[in-house]
Write a protein that holds these residues in place. Structure first.
Motif, PDB file in Angstrom:
ATOM      1  N   VAL A   1       0.836  -1.205   0.000  1.00 24.99           N
ATOM      2  CA  VAL A   1       0.000   0.000   0.000  1.00 24.99           C
ATOM      3  C   VAL A   1       0.869   1.253   0.000  1.00 24.99           C
ATOM      4  O   VAL A   1       0.590   2.223  -0.722  1.00 24.99           O
ATOM      5  N   GLU A   2       1.933   1.246   0.774  1.00 25.39           N
ATOM      6  CA  GLU A   2       2.816   2.414   0.825  1.00 25.39           C
ATOM      7  C   GLU A   2       3.450   2.694  -0.531  1.00 25.39           C
ATOM      8  O   GLU A   2       3.474   3.844  -0.994  1.00 25.39           O
ATOM      9  N   LEU A   3       3.932   1.656  -1.201  1.00 28.81           N
ATOM     10  CA  LEU A   3       4.598   1.845  -2.486  1.00 28.81           C
ATOM     11  C   LEU A   3       3.634   2.337  -3.552  1.00 28.81           C
ATOM     12  O   LEU A   3       3.946   3.272  -4.313  1.00 28.81           O
ATOM     13  N   ILE A   4       2.477   1.730  -3.614  1.00 32.73           N
ATOM     14  CA  ILE A   4       1.536   2.109  -4.680  1.00 32.73           C
ATOM     15  C   ILE A   4       0.892   3.467  -4.395  1.00 32.73           C
ATOM     16  O   ILE A   4       0.507   4.188  -5.324  1.00 32.73           O
ATOM     17  N   THR A   5       0.806   3.878  -3.122  1.00 33.56           N
ATOM     18  CA  THR A   5       0.309   5.212  -2.793  1.00 33.56           C
ATOM     19  C   THR A   5       1.311   6.276  -3.220  1.00 33.56           C
ATOM     20  O   THR A   5       0.926   7.356  -3.673  1.00 33.56           O
ATOM     21  N   LEU A   6       2.600   5.992  -3.105  1.00 33.86           N
ATOM     22  CA  LEU A   6       3.621   6.921  -3.596  1.00 33.86           C
ATOM     23  C   LEU A   6       3.473   7.140  -5.097  1.00 33.86           C
ATOM     24  O   LEU A   6       3.662   8.258  -5.595  1.00 33.86           O
ATOM     25  N   VAL A   7       3.120   6.082  -5.833  1.00 34.45           N
ATOM     26  CA  VAL A   7       2.892   6.208  -7.272  1.00 34.45           C
ATOM     27  C   VAL A   7       1.655   7.063  -7.543  1.00 34.45           C
ATOM     28  O   VAL A   7       1.651   7.933  -8.424  1.00 34.45           O
ATOM     29  N   SER A   8       0.598   6.853  -6.779  1.00 35.09           N
ATOM     30  CA  SER A   8      -0.647   7.603  -6.985  1.00 35.09           C
ATOM     31  C   SER A   8      -0.450   9.090  -6.718  1.00 35.09           C
ATOM     32  O   SER A   8      -1.024   9.939  -7.408  1.00 35.09           O
ATOM     33  N   LEU A   9       0.352   9.425  -5.718  1.00 40.05           N
ATOM     34  CA  LEU A   9       0.606  10.826  -5.390  1.00 40.05           C
ATOM     35  C   LEU A   9       1.603  11.482  -6.335  1.00 40.05           C
ATOM     36  O   LEU A   9       1.847  12.689  -6.240  1.00 40.05           O
ATOM     37  N   GLY A  10       2.183  10.699  -7.240  1.00 35.51           N
ATOM     38  CA  GLY A  10       3.161  11.243  -8.165  1.00 35.51           C
ATOM     39  C   GLY A  10       4.548  11.365  -7.572  1.00 35.51           C
ATOM     40  O   GLY A  10       5.430  11.998  -8.173  1.00 35.51           O
ATOM     41  N   LEU A  11       4.778  10.776  -6.399  1.00 36.66           N
ATOM     42  CA  LEU A  11       6.092  10.825  -5.776  1.00 36.66           C
ATOM     43  C   LEU A  11       7.044   9.802  -6.372  1.00 36.66           C
ATOM     44  O   LEU A  11       8.252   9.871  -6.145  1.00 36.66           O
ATOM     45  N   ARG A  12       6.515   8.822  -7.085  1.00 34.35           N
ATOM     46  CA  ARG A  12       7.305   7.855  -7.838  1.00 34.35           C
ATOM     47  C   ARG A  12       6.639   7.660  -9.191  1.00 34.35           C
ATOM     48  O   ARG A  12       5.403   7.609  -9.272  1.00 34.35           O
ATOM     49  N   PRO A  13       7.418   7.543 -10.278  1.00 34.53           N
ATOM     50  CA  PRO A  13       6.800   7.443 -11.616  1.00 34.53           C
ATOM     51  C   PRO A  13       6.107   6.120 -11.881  1.00 34.53           C
ATOM     52  O   PRO A  13       5.210   6.049 -12.723  1.00 34.53           O
ATOM     53  N   SER A  14       6.511   5.054 -11.195  1.00 37.98           N
ATOM     54  CA  SER A  14       5.918   3.741 -11.433  1.00 37.98           C
ATOM     55  C   SER A  14       6.137   2.876 -10.207  1.00 37.98           C
ATOM     56  O   SER A  14       6.964   3.189  -9.334  1.00 37.98           O
ATOM     57  N   LEU A  15       5.420   1.760 -10.147  1.00 35.20           N
ATOM     58  CA  LEU A  15       5.595   0.833  -9.037  1.00 35.20           C
ATOM     59  C   LEU A  15       6.988   0.216  -9.072  1.00 35.20           C
ATOM     60  O   LEU A  15       7.604  -0.018  -8.018  1.00 35.20           O
ATOM     61  N   HIS A  16       7.491  -0.055 -10.263  1.00 34.41           N
ATOM     62  CA  HIS A  16       8.840  -0.618 -10.386  1.00 34.41           C
ATOM     63  C   HIS A  16       9.880   0.366  -9.841  1.00 34.41           C
ATOM     64  O   HIS A  16      10.817  -0.030  -9.123  1.00 34.41           O
ATOM     65  N   ALA A  17       9.720   1.654 -10.154  1.00 28.00           N
ATOM     66  CA  ALA A  17      10.642   2.666  -9.646  1.00 28.00           C
ATOM     67  C   ALA A  17      10.534   2.794  -8.127  1.00 28.00           C
ATOM     68  O   ALA A  17      11.547   2.963  -7.437  1.00 28.00           O
ATOM     69  N   ALA A  18       9.309   2.722  -7.609  1.00 28.23           N
ATOM     70  CA  ALA A  18       9.125   2.792  -6.162  1.00 28.23           C
ATOM     71  C   ALA A  18       9.775   1.603  -5.472  1.00 28.23           C
ATOM     72  O   ALA A  18      10.381   1.736  -4.399  1.00 28.23           O
ATOM     73  N   ALA A  19       9.661   0.417  -6.080  1.00 34.24           N
ATOM     74  CA  ALA A  19      10.259  -0.783  -5.490  1.00 34.24           C
ATOM     75  C   ALA A  19      11.785  -0.698  -5.507  1.00 34.24           C
ATOM     76  O   ALA A  19      12.452  -1.130  -4.557  1.00 34.24           O
ATOM     77  N   LYS A  20      12.360  -0.160  -6.570  1.00 36.96           N
ATOM     78  CA  LYS A  20      13.814  -0.060  -6.660  1.00 36.96           C
ATOM     79  C   LYS A  20      14.369   0.910  -5.621  1.00 36.96           C
ATOM     80  O   LYS A  20      15.500   0.720  -5.131  1.00 36.96           O
ATOM     81  N   ARG A  21      13.580   1.952  -5.269  1.00 42.47           N
ATOM     82  CA  ARG A  21      14.042   2.924  -4.285  1.00 42.47           C
ATOM     83  C   ARG A  21      13.748   2.499  -2.858  1.00 42.47           C
ATOM     84  O   ARG A  21      14.238   3.128  -1.925  1.00 42.47           O
ATOM     85  N   ALA A  22      12.928   1.461  -2.680  1.00 38.93           N
ATOM     86  CA  ALA A  22      12.627   0.981  -1.333  1.00 38.93           C
ATOM     87  C   ALA A  22      13.887   0.405  -0.703  1.00 38.93           C
ATOM     88  O   ALA A  22      14.565  -0.442  -1.305  1.00 38.93           O
ATOM     89  N   GLU A  23      14.187   0.843   0.496  1.00 44.98           N
ATOM     90  CA  GLU A  23      15.450   0.455   1.124  1.00 44.98           C
ATOM     91  C   GLU A  23      15.461  -1.000   1.572  1.00 44.98           C
ATOM     92  O   GLU A  23      16.475  -1.682   1.463  1.00 44.98           O
ATOM     93  N   GLN A  24      14.355  -1.486   2.101  1.00 40.65           N
ATOM     94  CA  GLN A  24      14.349  -2.828   2.676  1.00 40.65           C
ATOM     95  C   GLN A  24      13.183  -3.648   2.131  1.00 40.65           C
ATOM     96  O   GLN A  24      12.380  -4.187   2.890  1.00 40.65           O
ATOM     97  N   LEU A  25      13.055  -3.744   0.818  1.00 39.73           N
ATOM     98  CA  LEU A  25      12.021  -4.576   0.218  1.00 39.73           C
ATOM     99  C   LEU A  25      12.439  -6.039   0.358  1.00 39.73           C
ATOM    100  O   LEU A  25      13.470  -6.451  -0.191  1.00 39.73           O
ATOM    101  N   PRO A  26      11.678  -6.845   1.092  1.00 43.49           N
ATOM    102  CA  PRO A  26      12.134  -8.203   1.417  1.00 43.49           C
ATOM    103  C   PRO A  26      11.989  -9.206   0.283  1.00 43.49           C
ATOM    104  O   PRO A  26      12.429 -10.344   0.419  1.00 43.49           O
ATOM    105  N   VAL A  27      11.354  -8.818  -0.828  1.00 47.42           N
ATOM    106  CA  VAL A  27      11.138  -9.755  -1.933  1.00 47.42           C
ATOM    107  C   VAL A  27      11.573  -9.098  -3.226  1.00 47.42           C
ATOM    108  O   VAL A  27      11.906  -7.912  -3.274  1.00 47.42           O
ATOM    109  N   SER A  28      11.577  -9.884  -4.298  1.00 49.92           N
ATOM    110  CA  SER A  28      11.923  -9.352  -5.611  1.00 49.92           C
ATOM    111  C   SER A  28      10.784  -8.506  -6.174  1.00 49.92           C
ATOM    112  O   SER A  28       9.642  -8.559  -5.689  1.00 49.92           O
TER     113      SER A  28
END
Length: 453
Positions: free
Chosen positions: A54-81
């Motif tokens: 929810v946090e990652l996809i909300t960042l995309v909705s607010l325009g703080l990240r261009p895509s979910l893939h970009a949000a995932a790459k910037r996530a510091e501690q994403l436990p999965v691929s």
């Protein structure tokens, strides 16, 4: 040191601080994960928590990240691929999406109430009902690549409170061809006394209106050409006028022994965009609510259209790369969450500056732009534990905090720019050669300057 840094953000980038406080309240990770556990059916959390999704996809909705893939790459501690993240997204169940939006709205509603919103009809909670169909998605799924027709990922039935300016409930539907009326039956089951449901002609069915009536809820629904059969029509009674035209009403009987419903007719001074000159409404509101008041309250229905427009224009509610229905619907649900957050901020700023700027109308677009300008830097400069206390804070304390921060916002930076309605000029027919030709803009401007008197 942290206090000094926070104070600088409060003074110069107050909207970003307001957004972080409101997000902490709206989608507190502990609450989101518990909600997921209460409403999940087949899904289960393992390494990846639903709150992270929810946090990652909300960042995309607010325009703080261009895509979910970009949000995932910037996530510091994403436990999965990233692939596992997308698998989680496309399997999110509609019941979880609905609980996420309705629960978040319930967490934000007391904050809005603390700011004393105006009530359109005292004694009733307005619930505007309408559907939102997602546009065609990209055909990235293997099963879609051979399809020539547009691939529609689904639609969502949305319930909007125009007084609180919050989306209070949604019902996602994976089948884009499913009828909105059949989906609305779920909302009728949960309705109750004190609610006033407002819908367009698509919801003028006996099953829906009788369902609201039996649940002791009230409704105002625009009459459909093929409306339910009426047993008896009483005489029309003139009721005066409103801003948009003349009003009259009559009582109608639909069932033996049942209290008659009301049919209100509005003779419009100016026709609608569709050319309609008469609008008829059905309602079961008591006689103490005048026909003119019913006609005026029905105009609140158009606010949901403005909300849909802002979802599309300001927030990333239509992620076309999400071809799977559940993924696309979750993206829309996250955009609704983001809209509710921006709506609380918009109300806070207007409430604080209403004495000096009584006509202030905060632009959702400029508000989102202000937030995105400094939000990333604020998250880097200030640790997450600084915000955790706002998740369970009292709504009155959150409201006071937002109002304090709103005083540092310059109204000119976030206000809308009023303009007149667009003039639609009819385009004359031209042949294909003329339509496909091109001109030099510089030469056209030069010629226009030479022809000035």
């Amino acid at each position: 040191m942290l206090k000094e840094v926070l104070a600088r953000f409060e003074q110069r980038e107050a909207t970003s601080v307001m957004a972080r406080v409101t997000l902490e309240r709206a989608i507190d990770p502990a609450w989101v994960d518990q909600m997921f556990e209460d409403h999940r059916q087949r899904q289960y959390p393992r390494e990846l928590l639903f709150s992270t999704v929810v946090e990652l996809i909300t960042l995309v909705s607010l325009g703080l990240r261009p895509s979910l893939h970009a949000a995932a790459k910037r996530a510091e501690q994403l436990p999965v691929s990233v692939a596992a993240l997308y698998e989680k997204v496309k399997r999110t169940e509609p019941a979880v999406m609905r609980a996420l939006v309705s629960g978040s709205a319930q967490r934000l509603a007391p904050v809005v109430d603390a700011m004393e919103p105006e009530t359109s009809l005292p004694g009733w909670q307005l619930r505007v009902l309408d559907g939102n169909h997602l546009p065609a998605s990209d055909k990235r799924l293997g099963a879609l690549r051979g399809q020539r027709a547009a691939a529609l990922p689904g639609h969502t039935l949305v319930v909007y409170d125009p007084d609180a300016t919050l989306v209070t409930d949604i019902v996602p539907c994976e089948d884009a061809h499913a009828s909105e009326r059949s989906v609305a039956a779920v909302l009728v089951e949960g309705s109750g006394a004190g609610e006033l449901w407002i819908g367009d002609r698509n919801f003028c069915t006996l099953a829906l209106m009788q369902g609201w009536h039996d649940a002791q809820a009230n409704f105002i629904v625009r009459e459909h050409t093929k409306h339910p059969r009426v047993l008896c029509e009483h005489q029309w009674v003139a009721c005066g006028s409103v801003e948009t035209g003349q009003v009259r009403e009559q009582l109608i009987d639909l069932a033996e022994g049942q209290t008659p419903w009301r049919r209100i007719e509005l003779q419009l001074t100016a026709p609608t965009e569709d050319g309609d000159t008469v609008i008829r409404l059905w309602s079961n509101l008591p006689a103490q609510v005048s026909a003119q008041r019913i006609a005026e309250v029905y105009r609140k229905r158009w606010k949901i259209e403005g909300m849909f427009q802002r979802l599309e224009a300001v927030l990333n509610s239509e992620i076309r790369s999400f071809g799977h229905p559940r993924a696309a619907l979750l993206g829309f649900a996250a955009a609704v969450l983001a809209y509710n957050v921006l709506s609380v901020l918009k109300r806070s700023i207007e409430h604080v500056h209403r004495d000096t700027a009584p006509d202030l109308d905060v632009s959702t677009y400029y508000l989102a732009t202000e937030i995105s300008a400094a939000y990333h830097g604020m998250l880097v400069a200030l640790p997450p534990e600084l915000w955790a206390s706002w998740a369970d804070a009292k709504p009155s304390a959150i409201a006071r905090r937002l109002l304090e921060l709103a005083r540092h916002v310059n109204p000119k930076h976030v206000s809308t720019h009023k303009r007149g309605p667009k003039q639609r000029a009819a385009k004359a027919y031209v042949d294909h050669a003329t339509a496909s030709a091109h001109v030099s803009t510089a030469r056209v401007l030069k010629q226009a300057r030479s022809q000035r008197p």
